[in-house]
Each structure stands twice: as structure tokens, then as C-alpha cells.
Design an enzyme around this catalytic site. Structure first.
Site, PDB file in Angstrom:
ATOM      1  N   ASP A 189      97.520  -8.538 -28.639  1.00 52.67           N
ATOM      2  CA  ASP A 189      96.226  -8.486 -29.364  1.00 52.67           C
ATOM      3  C   ASP A 189      94.978  -8.707 -28.506  1.00 52.67           C
ATOM      4  OD1 ASP A 189      98.101  -8.310 -31.358  1.00 52.67           O
ATOM      5  OD2 ASP A 189      97.462 -10.078 -32.458  1.00 52.67           O
ATOM      6  N   GLU A 245      96.781  -6.352 -33.726  1.00 54.84           N
ATOM      7  CA  GLU A 245      96.833  -6.782 -35.123  1.00 54.84           C
ATOM      8  C   GLU A 245      95.831  -5.954 -35.913  1.00 54.84           C
ATOM      9  OE1 GLU A 245      96.149 -10.975 -35.861  1.00 54.84           O
ATOM     10  OE2 GLU A 245      96.012 -10.650 -38.034  1.00 54.84           O
ATOM     11  N   LYS A 253     100.628  -4.026 -35.517  1.00 57.93           N
ATOM     12  CA  LYS A 253     101.333  -5.014 -36.353  1.00 57.93           C
ATOM     13  C   LYS A 253     100.405  -5.527 -37.448  1.00 57.93           C
ATOM     14  CE  LYS A 253     100.478  -8.887 -33.133  1.00 57.93           C
ATOM     15  NZ  LYS A 253      99.747  -9.793 -34.003  1.00 57.93           N
ATOM     16  N   VAL A 279      96.317 -13.155 -26.888  1.00 58.58           N
ATOM     17  CA  VAL A 279      95.580 -14.104 -27.732  1.00 58.58           C
ATOM     18  C   VAL A 279      96.051 -13.988 -29.184  1.00 58.58           C
ATOM     19  CG1 VAL A 279      93.568 -14.063 -26.240  1.00 58.58           C
ATOM     20  CG2 VAL A 279      93.676 -12.439 -28.138  1.00 58.58           C
ATOM     21  N   CYS A 307      98.977 -15.734 -32.771  1.00 58.79           N
ATOM     22  CA  CYS A 307      99.861 -14.576 -32.582  1.00 58.79           C
ATOM     23  C   CYS A 307     100.815 -14.740 -31.410  1.00 58.79           C
ATOM     24  CB  CYS A 307      99.026 -13.301 -32.459  1.00 58.79           C
ATOM     25  SG  CYS A 307      98.239 -12.895 -34.027  1.00 58.79           S
ATOM     26  N   GLN A 365     110.998 -30.395 -25.502  1.00 60.86           N
ATOM     27  CA  GLN A 365     112.398 -30.516 -25.945  1.00 60.86           C
ATOM     28  C   GLN A 365     113.319 -29.580 -25.157  1.00 60.86           C
ATOM     29  OE1 GLN A 365     112.780 -31.012 -30.394  1.00 60.86           O
ATOM     30  NE2 GLN A 365     110.692 -30.197 -30.332  1.00 60.86           N
TER      31      GLN A 365
HETATM   32  C1  C5J Z   1      95.771 -13.497 -33.260  1.00 63.39           C
HETATM   33  C2  C5J Z   1      94.509 -14.375 -35.098  1.00 63.39           C
HETATM   34  N1  C5J Z   1      95.948 -12.377 -32.566  1.00 63.39           N
HETATM   35  N2  C5J Z   1      94.150 -15.466 -34.433  1.00 63.39           N
HETATM   36  N3  C5J Z   1      95.207 -13.388 -34.488  1.00 63.39           N
HETATM   37  O1  C5J Z   1      96.057 -14.583 -32.788  1.00 63.39           O
HETATM   38  O2  C5J Z   1      94.176 -14.237 -36.244  1.00 63.39           O
END
Ligand code: C5J
Length: 235
Positions: A32, A80, A137, A165, A170, A210
Site C-alpha cells: 500500500d 488498498e 485488496k 505502510v 496493513c 515470544q
Molecule cells: C493501511 C490503513 N494500508 N492504515 N491502511 O495500513 O488504513
């Protein structure tokens, strides 16, 4: 023309311990890196975020992208977003929060987070090359509502280098999804970004905690030092 990818194992210093992977069975996943998340006026800013915090991700990610291309690792970009008629946008996601502009509203880069709009596409610095997979997506995770698993299986991928990001949204969702599907994920700390410094730190800590509950964490310099590249490209 990329050289044949080595099938031998490579080891990278990482948290919680060295990450071993075969470049021949590894893909670079770029989550993204869209104008809507990185540029002022996009979706990220409509949610009240300081988008300037994500800019630092671009230069190291450009270096990793160049190295992946030289080595011949498959590169998979995700975006996204939603169909122009918003038929794949759950009402709960649409009405969430108090953004100044909602998904589908006209913004400075076209309709917010809508496929085909300028803002929905990837920033120029990381533009996909022909032949690289660009996966649209509808959700936060890259496996949800996509054919990512089929793409990885077809290319014999077992390990993922994960970048993009945002770290705690995401990237995290995708790493968790990958982990549940049996993939080993190496997250590059300087190639993932968050609008919130504390989420960046804790988000990375959570992945490696962990004994590596979801994956491994290293930085781009460590990966680049370990990645076998054609002699001419590495100098
Ligand atoms: C992503 C969001 N790409 N923060 N989307 O992290 O809404």
C-alpha cells in the site's frame, strides 16, 4: 535479464534471531505505498494523520526494490481500495471514524481510495515495472479477498520480505495472515512506516516477540548486505 536466483540459504541478522531464506523461494511484498496514504490531502490525512511521517520509508524501500529486481526476486505490490461503485466496501468500513472525506468522496487526487483514481495508485518513486504483480485488496490484509496465495504458490514462494505502510495496520494484518498460512516473514523496520512513532516501535516489537510469534524484524542495510546480487549490480 536477472540471473538465476540462488537456491542456497542466506542468513540475515534479525530479531529474535537470524532469518534464513532461499532467494529462489522468496518474494518482496510492498504494501500500500499509495498516494492516498503518503501524500497530503489523501485518505491518510483525511483521518487526521501526519502523512509526512511515512516519507522516510521511500528511500530505503527504493534501494530494497532495486536489489530485489537485480536479484530476480518476485516483487508484489498491493493497493488498498474499492471498486468505483463501492460494492465491495463494507458499510462498517465506510462509516468508520470521522474523516474529513470518506472513501469514495472526491478528493485532491480523485475519489478517495477508489481503484483507477490517481490517489489510489502507487507513488512514482516505487512505481511497479511491467511484469510485477499489482494486487488490489479491499481489506487491510493482503490475503483477504485476493489471489495472493495462488500467486505465491505458483512461484514457489515460502518466505516474504515485507515492507510498506502502515506498520500496525496493513503490514501487521498481512504478516499475521502470512504466518497463519505457513509463510516466514521478514519485516524491514526502516521500510515500514506508521503515522504514530509508538505504534511503529511496538508494532515491530510485537512481530519479533515470544521467539518470533509472527515473524522476524531487521533493517534494509542488513538485508542488502546479505542478498546475493550479480557482481556488477552489487558495487
Ligand atoms: C493501511 C490503513 N494500508 N492504515 N491502511 O495500513 O488504513
Amino acid at each position: 535479464m536477472p540471473e538465476e536466483r540462488p537456491d542456497t540459504l542466506v542468513s540475515v541478522p534479525a530479531r529474535p534471531g537470524a532469518f534464513s531464506f532461499a532467494p529462489a523461494r522468496t518474494a518482496l511484498l510492498i504494501i500500500d505505498m499509495q498516494r492516498d496514504f503518503l501524500l497530503p490531502g489523501g485518505f491518510g490525512e483525511t483521518l487526521g494523520n501526519d502523512v509526512g511521517r511515512l516519507a522516510a520509508v521511500v528511500p530505503p524501500l527504493q534501494r530494497v526494490l532495486a536489489a530485489a529486481r537485480e536479484t530476480g526476486l518476485p516483487v508484489i505490490h498491493t493497493r488498498e481500495g474499492h471498486r468505483p461503485d463501492l460494492s465491495d466496501l463494507p458499510p462498517a468500513k465506510h462509516r468508520r471514524g470521522k474523516p474529513s472525506l470518506r472513501i469514495g468522496d472526491p478528493g485532491p487526487y480523485g475519489r478517495i481510495l477508489v481503484r483507477g483514481e490517481y490517489g489510489h495508485d502507487i507513488v512514482d518513486e516505487l512505481a511497479p515495472l511491467p511484469g510485477e504483480v499489482v494486487l488490489d485488496k479491499p481489506g487491510k490484509g493482503a490475503f483477504y479477498g485476493t489471489d495472493l496465495e495462488e500467486v505465491l504458490r505458483a512461484q514457489g514462494v515460502e518466505s516474504l520480505v515485507v515492507t510498506g505502510v502502515t506498520t500496525e495496520v496493513c503490514v501487521h494484518t498481512t504478516v499475521r495472515e502470512a504466518n497463519d498460512r505457513g509463510y516466514e516473514a521478514l519485516v524491514l523496520s526502516d521500510c515500514v512506516g506508521s503515522y504514530f512513532p509508538e505504534f511503529q516501535r511496538v508494532g515491530l516489537d510485537m512481530i519479533a516477540a515470544q521467539g518470533g510469534i509472527f515473524g522476524w524484524v531487521t533493517d534494509s542495510a542488513s538485508l542488502l548486505a546479505a542478498l546475493p546480487r550479480p557482481a556488477a549490480a552489487a558495487v
